[in-house]
Design a protein around this motif. Structure first.
Motif, PDB file in Angstrom:
ATOM      1  N   SER A 328      -3.287   9.919  -0.707  1.00 35.49           N
ATOM      2  CA  SER A 328      -4.269   9.277   0.180  1.00 35.49           C
ATOM      3  C   SER A 328      -4.824   7.994  -0.454  1.00 35.49           C
ATOM      4  N   LYS A 329      -5.034   8.017  -1.772  1.00 35.20           N
ATOM      5  CA  LYS A 329      -5.536   6.824  -2.475  1.00 35.20           C
ATOM      6  C   LYS A 329      -4.474   5.725  -2.474  1.00 35.20           C
ATOM      7  N   ILE A 330      -3.203   6.109  -2.690  1.00 30.47           N
ATOM      8  CA  ILE A 330      -2.113   5.131  -2.670  1.00 30.47           C
ATOM      9  C   ILE A 330      -1.999   4.491  -1.287  1.00 30.47           C
ATOM     10  N   ALA A 331      -2.063   5.340  -0.236  1.00 28.85           N
ATOM     11  CA  ALA A 331      -1.981   4.827   1.143  1.00 28.85           C
ATOM     12  C   ALA A 331      -3.138   3.871   1.436  1.00 28.85           C
ATOM     13  N   GLU A 332      -4.322   4.222   0.941  1.00 33.81           N
ATOM     14  CA  GLU A 332      -5.499   3.365   1.151  1.00 33.81           C
ATOM     15  C   GLU A 332      -5.336   2.023   0.439  1.00 33.81           C
ATOM     16  N   ASP A 333      -4.843   2.058  -0.821  1.00 34.44           N
ATOM     17  CA  ASP A 333      -4.648   0.820  -1.584  1.00 34.44           C
ATOM     18  C   ASP A 333      -3.586  -0.077  -0.946  1.00 34.44           C
ATOM     19  N   LEU A 334      -2.516   0.535  -0.429  1.00 38.41           N
ATOM     20  CA  LEU A 334      -1.475  -0.238   0.238  1.00 38.41           C
ATOM     21  C   LEU A 334      -2.038  -0.967   1.456  1.00 38.41           C
ATOM     22  N   GLY A 335      -2.873  -0.250   2.227  1.00 33.72           N
ATOM     23  CA  GLY A 335      -3.492  -0.858   3.404  1.00 33.72           C
ATOM     24  C   GLY A 335      -4.400  -2.017   3.041  1.00 33.72           C
ATOM     25  N   LYS A 336      -5.192  -1.868   1.963  1.00 33.49           N
ATOM     26  CA  LYS A 336      -6.112  -2.931   1.538  1.00 33.49           C
ATOM     27  C   LYS A 336      -5.349  -4.170   1.080  1.00 33.49           C
ATOM     28  N   GLN A 337      -4.184  -3.963   0.466  1.00 36.21           N
ATOM     29  CA  GLN A 337      -3.391  -5.084  -0.057  1.00 36.21           C
ATOM     30  C   GLN A 337      -2.473  -5.696   0.996  1.00 36.21           C
ATOM     31  N   GLY A 338      -2.487  -5.142   2.214  1.00 36.11           N
ATOM     32  CA  GLY A 338      -1.638  -5.665   3.274  1.00 36.11           C
ATOM     33  C   GLY A 338      -0.180  -5.295   3.101  1.00 36.11           C
ATOM     34  N   ASN A 339       0.091  -4.181   2.430  1.00 32.48           N
ATOM     35  CA  ASN A 339       1.460  -3.707   2.219  1.00 32.48           C
ATOM     36  C   ASN A 339       1.708  -2.452   3.048  1.00 32.48           C
ATOM     37  N   TYR A 340       2.982  -2.173   3.292  1.00 34.51           N
ATOM     38  CA  TYR A 340       3.327  -0.967   4.045  1.00 34.51           C
ATOM     39  C   TYR A 340       4.745  -0.534   3.673  1.00 34.51           C
ATOM     40  N   ILE A 341       5.064   0.718   4.000  1.00 30.72           N
ATOM     41  CA  ILE A 341       6.410   1.251   3.789  1.00 30.72           C
ATOM     42  C   ILE A 341       7.209   1.012   5.065  1.00 30.72           C
ATOM     43  N   PRO A 342       8.353   0.319   4.982  1.00 29.04           N
ATOM     44  CA  PRO A 342       9.143   0.046   6.200  1.00 29.04           C
ATOM     45  C   PRO A 342       9.483   1.325   6.956  1.00 29.04           C
ATOM     46  N   GLY A 343       9.215   1.319   8.263  1.00 30.79           N
ATOM     47  CA  GLY A 343       9.521   2.465   9.107  1.00 30.79           C
ATOM     48  C   GLY A 343       8.447   3.525   9.128  1.00 30.79           C
ATOM     49  N   VAL A 344       7.357   3.311   8.370  1.00 31.81           N
ATOM     50  CA  VAL A 344       6.257   4.290   8.315  1.00 31.81           C
ATOM     51  C   VAL A 344       4.954   3.576   8.655  1.00 31.81           C
ATOM     52  N   ARG A 345       4.184   4.151   9.578  1.00 34.11           N
ATOM     53  CA  ARG A 345       2.917   3.540   9.973  1.00 34.11           C
ATOM     54  C   ARG A 345       1.869   3.669   8.856  1.00 34.11           C
ATOM     55  N   PRO A 346       1.043   2.633   8.696  1.00 33.98           N
ATOM     56  CA  PRO A 346      -0.028   2.712   7.690  1.00 33.98           C
ATOM     57  C   PRO A 346      -1.015   3.837   8.023  1.00 33.98           C
ATOM     58  N   GLY A 347      -1.738   4.264   6.994  1.00 34.48           N
ATOM     59  CA  GLY A 347      -2.745   5.300   7.198  1.00 34.48           C
ATOM     60  C   GLY A 347      -2.242   6.693   6.898  1.00 34.48           C
TER      61      GLY A 347
END
Length: 414
Positions: A328-347
């Motif tokens: 959950s912390k990794i997902a939150e940090d990715l969202g704050k940095q404007g990054n995402y995993i291709p094919g997977v929705r943020p959050g």
């Protein structure tokens, strides 16, 4: 690789650090040969006592010689794990310290060392009492003598921590890890000697004995290779920058989120060992019959207990991995940095995806760790070798891990 080692010694600063580290390790090995006062000259064989063998390996100490450094840095490691777990929002003040930067970390380290003193006294008293009862190594057995020797052991542990600090500050690598590394490596020649005499014997020329000895060497090398592969293996999840997508700068902007298959390292083995040691230590003080009963149950020669020990390691691997890596912390940090995993929705979807991948790769990591940890007990039961001399185990994981980390650090400095 050999060119890199030559370059280490060509660099003046790195050369000074290497020689300083070797000097500190010389002091450590010198102290490991000084027997504690009140102990006779008997050298103890720990092959039949799994509890003390485990303490000796993890602490990098010299329980067999009952030296002033018998406990090694084991109590500090146990103390560090306890404080780290309590800082996971279990005790709010410790959690605040963990989040308050360098100053908070210094306060936590001070608390860890105070707890290490207490654990050293407790563990030292237990070891002296147990070995005095079993081997009769204490000249004047009794509470005062046991307490006196345990205080000497505690002083030795705290002096080793000071030496470790010197290595960390002025030498090469993490001081505590280097001390444990040196303690394990120092015991390897005698282990190989034991294996040689077990398979071949004094003056024997049996071809079967030589074959067994050669197989042992090959297994030893194979386990080292397996540990290296396990330490380096990781699952790389691709990470895409939304900024790069908007500006069509995709080339070179695709990064990775590396997840190791063994993020927990050797900690699950330590946890499992501590869970087995704790009740035995308490029972040894309360009731001798209770201790003997527990020692009989916690027998590594029993296939049932080995299976239970392996299950503990697997459970603690998942437990500690999820403590170390928070999806959950990794997902939150990715969202704050404007990054995402291709094919997977943020959050929440990103969090669930990372959690699923982490659990899948941890299965392999847990099984490999359990295999390596149980191997010495299985080989010991089959061949008659002591557990410390058998292939595999916690010692190999620690030695290989420390060697790899130290090499990386030196290469980075170069």
């Amino acid at each position: 690789m050999f060119k890199t080692f030559i370059d280490f010694f060509k660099n003046r600063d790195i050369r000074k650090k290497i020689f300083f580290t070797l000097f500190i390790l010389f002091i450590f090995r010198l102290g490991a040969a000084i027997p504690a006062p009140g102990i006779n000259d008997t050298i103890i064989k720990l092959g039949s006592n799994s509890l003390l063998t485990m303490m000796s390996i993890l602490g990098g100490g010299s329980i067999e010689q009952m030296s002033i450094f018998s406990l090694g840095v084991g109590p500090y490691i146990t103390s560090s794990i306890i404080i780290e777990l309590l800082a996971m929002d279990i005790i709010p003040p410790l959690a605040e310290m963990a989040k308050s930067g360098k100053k908070g970390r210094q306060q936590m380290d001070r608390i860890t060392r105070y707890l290490a003193v207490v654990l050293s006294l407790v563990q030292g008293y237990f070891i002296v009492q147990l070995l005095s009862t079993t081997y009769g190594i204490v000249d004047n057995p009794g509470f005062v003598t046991y307490a006196y020797i345990s205080i000497i052991f505690t002083a030795g542990t705290m002096f080793l921590l000071w030496l470790a600090d010197q290595i960390t500050t002025k030498g090469v690598g993490n001081g505590v890890s280097i001390i444990i590394f040196a303690g394990i490596v120092a015991g390897m020649p005698s282990n190989f000697q034991e294996v040689y005499y077990t398979f071949i014997g004094a003056g024997a020329t049996s071809s079967l004995g030589w074959i067994g000895f050669i197989i042992y060497i090959l297994m030893f090398v194979a386990i080292i290779i397996l540990v290296v592969v396990m330490q380096m293996s990781e699952r790389r999840i691709p990470i895409q920058s939304s900024t790069a997508q908007r500006t069509n700068r995709t080339k070179g902007d695709l990064n990775h989120l590396p997840l190791k298959i063994n993020s927990a390292s050797v900690i699950p083995v330590i946890f499992a060992g501590a869970l087995i040691q704790g009740p035995q230590i308490i029972a040894s003080w309360v009731n001798t019959d209770a201790y003997n009963w527990l020692a009989k149950i916690c027998d590594f020669k029993s296939p049932l207990f080995l299976a239970f020990y392996g299950l503990l390691i697997i459970l603690f691997t998942f437990f500690y991995t999820n403590l170390q890596i928070d999806p959950s912390k990794i997902a939150e940090d990715l969202g704050k940095q404007g990054n995402y995993i291709p094919g997977v929705r943020p959050g929440s979807e990103t969090k669930d995806y990372i959690s699923k991948v982490l659990n899948r790769i941890t299965v392999l990591g847990a099984l490999l760790l359990t295999f390596i940890a149980l191997l010495p007990y299985v080989i010991s039961n089959l061949t008659g070798l002591s557990q410390s001399a058998a292939v595999g185990g916690t010692g190999i994981i620690i030695v290989v891990g420390v060697a790899m980390e130290t090499y990386k650090q030196l290469k980075g400095q170069l």
